[in-house]
Design a protein around this motif. Structure first.
Motif, PDB file in Angstrom:
ATOM      1  N   VAL A  36     -28.400  40.280  25.931  1.00 36.35           N
ATOM      2  CA  VAL A  36     -27.621  41.497  26.055  1.00 36.35           C
ATOM      3  C   VAL A  36     -27.552  41.908  27.515  1.00 36.35           C
ATOM      4  N   SER A  37     -26.406  42.372  27.928  1.00 40.60           N
ATOM      5  CA  SER A  37     -26.212  42.981  29.245  1.00 40.60           C
ATOM      6  C   SER A  37     -26.642  42.082  30.394  1.00 40.60           C
ATOM      7  N   GLY A  38     -26.392  40.811  30.283  1.00 39.18           N
ATOM      8  CA  GLY A  38     -26.554  39.943  31.433  1.00 39.18           C
ATOM      9  C   GLY A  38     -27.924  39.377  31.661  1.00 39.18           C
ATOM     10  N   LEU A  40     -39.187  39.767  30.657  1.00 32.77           N
ATOM     11  CA  LEU A  40     -38.713  40.802  29.746  1.00 32.77           C
ATOM     12  C   LEU A  40     -39.923  41.524  29.163  1.00 32.77           C
ATOM     13  N   PRO A  41     -39.763  42.770  28.748  1.00 22.96           N
ATOM     14  CA  PRO A  41     -40.933  43.567  28.374  1.00 22.96           C
ATOM     15  C   PRO A  41     -41.611  43.148  27.075  1.00 22.96           C
ATOM     16  N   TRP A  86     -31.872  42.065  21.498  1.00 18.07           N
ATOM     17  CA  TRP A  86     -32.350  41.426  22.728  1.00 18.07           C
ATOM     18  C   TRP A  86     -32.702  42.509  23.745  1.00 18.07           C
ATOM     19  N   PRO A  87     -33.893  42.505  24.315  1.00 14.26           N
ATOM     20  CA  PRO A  87     -34.311  43.605  25.188  1.00 14.26           C
ATOM     21  C   PRO A  87     -33.729  43.502  26.588  1.00 14.26           C
ATOM     22  N   ARG A 139     -34.360  44.177  30.637  1.00 12.27           N
ATOM     23  CA  ARG A 139     -35.552  44.007  31.473  1.00 12.27           C
ATOM     24  C   ARG A 139     -36.270  45.333  31.700  1.00 12.27           C
ATOM     25  N   ASP A 140     -35.525  46.440  31.762  1.00 13.58           N
ATOM     26  CA  ASP A 140     -36.136  47.742  32.020  1.00 13.58           C
ATOM     27  C   ASP A 140     -36.329  48.555  30.740  1.00 13.58           C
ATOM     28  N   ALA A 141     -36.229  47.914  29.580  1.00 10.62           N
ATOM     29  CA  ALA A 141     -36.300  48.643  28.312  1.00 10.62           C
ATOM     30  C   ALA A 141     -37.687  49.228  28.083  1.00 10.62           C
ATOM     31  N   ARG A 142     -37.718  50.440  27.566  1.00 16.73           N
ATOM     32  CA  ARG A 142     -38.963  51.096  27.143  1.00 16.73           C
ATOM     33  C   ARG A 142     -38.895  51.501  25.673  1.00 16.73           C
ATOM     34  N   GLN A 143     -37.849  51.078  25.002  1.00 17.12           N
ATOM     35  CA  GLN A 143     -37.679  51.319  23.571  1.00 17.12           C
ATOM     36  C   GLN A 143     -36.979  50.104  22.989  1.00 17.12           C
ATOM     37  N   PHE A 144     -37.399  49.710  21.762  1.00 14.36           N
ATOM     38  CA  PHE A 144     -36.936  48.451  21.196  1.00 14.36           C
ATOM     39  C   PHE A 144     -36.408  48.683  19.786  1.00 14.36           C
ATOM     40  N   ARG A 145     -35.257  48.078  19.504  1.00 12.25           N
ATOM     41  CA  ARG A 145     -34.536  48.329  18.256  1.00 12.25           C
ATOM     42  C   ARG A 145     -34.662  47.129  17.319  1.00 12.25           C
TER      43      ARG A 145
END
Length: 516
Positions: free
Chosen positions: A8-10, A91-92, A210-211, A213-219
């Motif tokens: 996602v998002s590159g 990735l986180p 797909w997370p 790189r700066d994600a702090r919440q996951f769906r």
């Protein structure tokens, strides 16, 4: 040909492409039903369509090497950490999977939501270390898994800990920093404690976003299926000292049932301080949770858990639910003395409804157990209003997986319940309840608190007295009472402490004195 996953998002999918080229993890489009789910609304429509169809249990034929595994043999099958999805991608989170086998016999399909569509994770033996078990041969790459878990650096930046786990039926559990795995949540409870038997809905498919790189919440999206219900679920997981799970669900009826339980929690309670420890065990207490806490209207109620002689169900009715949870309040290692189970570090789970859930009751089901292996405690919300067969049921809530900073009132909290049983049948039992907390320790030295008791006519109270407990900085309430011998019925007891102005300064202690 398998299609490489694109992020996602590159974000770059390098690790996943490496797995594909090595033949370790085939990622190919799943049948159209899975590919049609790209977000929560499309999952809702998928669940709606399934509800119009007859229920077909998902089954898979395990290879001979995986049939008849016992508990130890199944535990010997471990996911290879170096095969984790997103390993080495900066990735986180990372994803790992559970193998089918033992009583985990319902296949679960796992998909990834990417910028280029839905990709399915196929099963391969290269993902697992089979330990002392023979490696299966002639396996089906579409066999699926028993579940999955996400890993995240909760405790230190250079190591990813277990964050959330989905494994078996609709069970899931999560962790905050410094916690050990304990109680579980479930997607849905159907006919729990009913004589007809409980129905266990199953999460049969997951879609993991797909997370970034700066994600702090996951769906995570999940499809729930059973004989009676289909459902669409969305989980938003936010890691932290207290990890939270935001849950959104839309359910559709496909059959009949007696009762439904929303936001169910499942835990284990073998024994606590209210009874002597078994002679064969050195540990003073053994439990994942020690009480049920309810915030309804302007009251906070505490119900200490018990290991009953027979199955019991208690219902706490309200038309204004603010929250409920199964709590592990006792955080003192000396209460458990267990260096392996770490019961003093098990999380509490607090449910906060989002929106008005209307009238209903929090139900507590307690089942007898002889060991600490099986969960024997269930708590859930049971709506009062019937669920029309032709309408979806939608609800949201938040689960906080907490440490000692438990949800609770500013007033005094119950920190211990001890019961001294009379030696004679017609003697008086003594109930000793300790309350503690800032609201009590900050009271003036000369204040006198008055016990406020509630009990039915067939329970006799001979004495009630409240006084300071200098060891805790709180107050101790002692009640001496008994059931009338001729009643034979259980009695529901309530107790709290009031100021001279009749202001309640503690939560309400509740207990069921069992009948004959």
């Amino acid at each position: 040909m398998p299609t490489a996953c694109r992020p996602v998002s590159g974000e770059r999918p390098g690790r996943l492409i490496a797995l594909l080229s090595a033949g370790l993890c085939l990622l190919a489009p799943w049948p159209i039903r899975a590919n049609a789910v790209t977000d929560y609304p499309s999952l809702v429509e998928h669940a709606r369509t399934l509800a119009q169809q007859a229920y077909e249990p998902r089954q898979v034929t395990l290879p001979p090497a995986l049939q008849g595994l016992d508990y130890d043999a199944y535990r010997d099958i471990r996911f290879r950490p170096d095969q984790s999805i997103w390993r080495g991608q900066d990735l986180p989170i990372e994803a790992q999977f559970f193998h089918l086998g033992l009583y985990y016999d319902t296949p679960v399909q796992i998909h990834l939501l990417t910028a280029d569509g839905v990709q399915t994770v196929d099963y391969t033996t290269n993902l697992f270390d089979y330990g002392s078990n023979p490696t299966p041969t002639d396996v089906d790459q579409h066999m699926g898994f028993a579940g999955f878990r996400l890993h995240y650096p909760l405790n230190r930046p250079d190591y990813k800990d277990e964050l959330i786990i989905f494994h078996g039926a609709s069970y899931f559990r999560s962790l905050g920093a410094g916690q050990w795995l304990g109680l579980s949540a479930r997607g849905l409870a159907i006919d729990t404690g009913e004589r007809s038997g409980e129905e266990f809905p199953v999460f049969t498919q997951f879609w993991i976003e797909w997370p970034r790189r700066d994600a702090r919440q996951f769906r995570i999206l999940a499809l729930l299926e059973s004989q009676s219900v289909t459902g669409a679920y969305e989980f938003l997981v936010t890691p932290g000292t207290t990890t939270t799970t935001e849950v959104r669900a839309t359910l559709f009826r496909r059959g009949e049932f007696t009762k439904i339980g929303l936001a169910p929690l499942t835990s284990m309670f073998q024994y606590g301080e209210e009874v002597p420890r078994p002679p064969h065990d050195f540990r003073p207490e053994v439990h994942d949770s020690d009480g049920l806490l309810i915030h309804a209207g302007d009251e906070w109620l505490w119900r200490g858990l018990v290991n009953p002689a027979r199955l019991t169900i208690n219902a706490f009715q309200t038309d204004q639910l603010h929250g409920f949870g199964l709590m592990q309040r006792d955080r003192d290692f000396s209460s458990y003395q267990d260096l392996e189970a770490h019961y003093h570090q098990r999380p509490s789970a607090w449910i906060t409804p989002q929106g008005d859930w209307g009238e209903g009751s929090v139900e507590l089901v307690q089942i007898p157990t002889q060991n600490e292996v099986n969960d024997n405690i269930v708590a859930y919300w049971r709506p009062k209003a019937p669920w029309p067969a032709d309408e979806p049921l939608e609800f949201r809530y938040r689960i906080a997986w907490q440490h000692a900073e438990l949800a609770g009132p500013d007033a005094g909290r119950v920190i211990a319940t001890r019961i001294a049983r009379a030696a004679e049948l017609d003697g008086l039992h003594r109930y000793v309840i300790d309350f503690a907390g800032p609201a009590l320790s900050e009271l003036p030295e000369d204040v006198e608190l008055t016990p406020d008791l509630g009990f039915p006519p067939h329970f006799v109270v001979a004495e009630q007295i409240g006084f300071r407990n200098p060891e805790t900085g709180g107050w101790r309430l002692v009640i001496r009472g008994k059931l009338k011998p001729e009643s034979g019925q259980p009695a529901e007891l309530r107790a709290s402490l009031l100021t001279p102005e009749r202001q309640r300064v503690t939560e309400i202690w509740t207990y069921t004195e069992p009948g004959n």
